[in-house]
Design a protein around this motif. Structure first.
Motif, short mmCIF file in Angstrom:
data_model
loop_
_atom_site.label_atom_id
_atom_site.label_comp_id
_atom_site.label_asym_id
_atom_site.label_seq_id
_atom_site.Cartn_x
_atom_site.Cartn_y
_atom_site.Cartn_z
N VAL A 1 1.12 6.02 -7.36
CA VAL A 1 0.12 7.50 -7.74
C VAL A 1 0.44 8.63 -7.61
N CYS A 2 1.33 9.19 -6.52
CA CYS A 2 1.69 10.28 -6.11
C CYS A 2 2.85 10.98 -6.38
N ASN A 3 3.57 9.66 -7.26
CA ASN A 3 4.64 10.24 -8.42
C ASN A 3 5.67 10.71 -7.45
N LEU B 1 -8.52 3.22 -3.79
CA LEU B 1 -7.37 3.11 -4.85
C LEU B 1 -6.79 1.76 -4.56
N SER B 2 -5.31 2.19 -3.73
CA SER B 2 -4.29 1.69 -3.39
C SER B 2 -4.49 0.60 -2.50
N THR C 1 2.15 12.24 0.04
CA THR C 1 0.52 10.20 0.34
C THR C 1 -0.48 11.44 0.89
N MET D 1 -3.39 12.54 -0.98
CA MET D 1 -4.29 11.84 -1.88
C MET D 1 -5.60 12.26 -1.26
N GLU E 1 -8.23 7.33 -4.35
CA GLU E 1 -6.30 7.09 -4.64
C GLU E 1 -6.26 6.91 -3.17
N ARG E 2 -6.81 7.19 -2.70
CA ARG E 2 -6.64 5.70 -1.27
C ARG E 2 -7.46 4.56 -1.23
N ILE F 1 2.41 1.67 -3.43
CA ILE F 1 1.40 2.24 -4.03
C ILE F 1 0.70 3.47 -4.24
N LYS F 2 1.07 3.74 -3.17
CA LYS F 2 0.05 5.47 -2.62
C LYS F 2 1.74 5.86 -3.31
N ASN G 1 1.01 -0.98 -0.16
CA ASN G 1 -0.03 -0.03 0.17
C ASN G 1 0.97 1.43 0.70
#
Length: 141
Positions: A103-105, A119-120, A109, A112, A116-117, A99-100, A96
């Protein structure tokens, strides 16, 4: 960013240890949560295997567990539960986090959004559950 390096005794950059800390904290959290709910889980199992015409009440289940011996009877089967939940929760925590960050490049985090949370967390839970499924089959048998 400062590079992590090993100077013979320890890592000098805290970020290098982050995945290991997440794995350890996830495993400990899983074991603590499963152990604290073990008597309830054991009672649930008793209800599932109870083969009488009359339904077993909660008090009858508690008395049955108490009659089996010491306090250990309330935690019977908890070792197998912990062997299953520790790696699963550890993987969920670590995946997790990864992935977070993806997602945040690699950014913050904490900014987010809900989606997004969600999904991750869903993806990490699915990956962890899928990789631990064989242990679940062993525990069930």
């Amino acid at each position: 960013k400062e590079e992590a390096h090993f100077d013979g005794g320890h890592f000098t950059h805290a970020e290098a240890l982050r995945p290991y800390k997440l794995l350890l904290s996830g495993a400990v959290a899983g074991v603590v949560s499963r152990t604290s709910t073990a008597p309830i889980d054991r009672l649930r199992m008793l209800f599932q295997v109870h083969e009488s015409r009359s339904r077993m009440t909660i008090m009858q289940g508690v008395r049955k567990m108490a009659a089996e011996g010491t306090i250990k009877s309330f935690f019977r089967g908890n070792g197998a539960n912990c062997l299953k939940i520790a790696p699963e929760t550890a993987l969920k925590f670590a995946i997790n986090d990864r992935i977070k960050r993806f997602v945040c490049n690699g950014g913050d985090t904490s900014k987010m959004g809900y989606f997004e949370r969600l999904l991750s967390g869903g993806i990490s839970g699915g990956i962890a559950q899928g990789s631990i499924y064989p242990l679940e089959m062993i525990r069930t048998r």
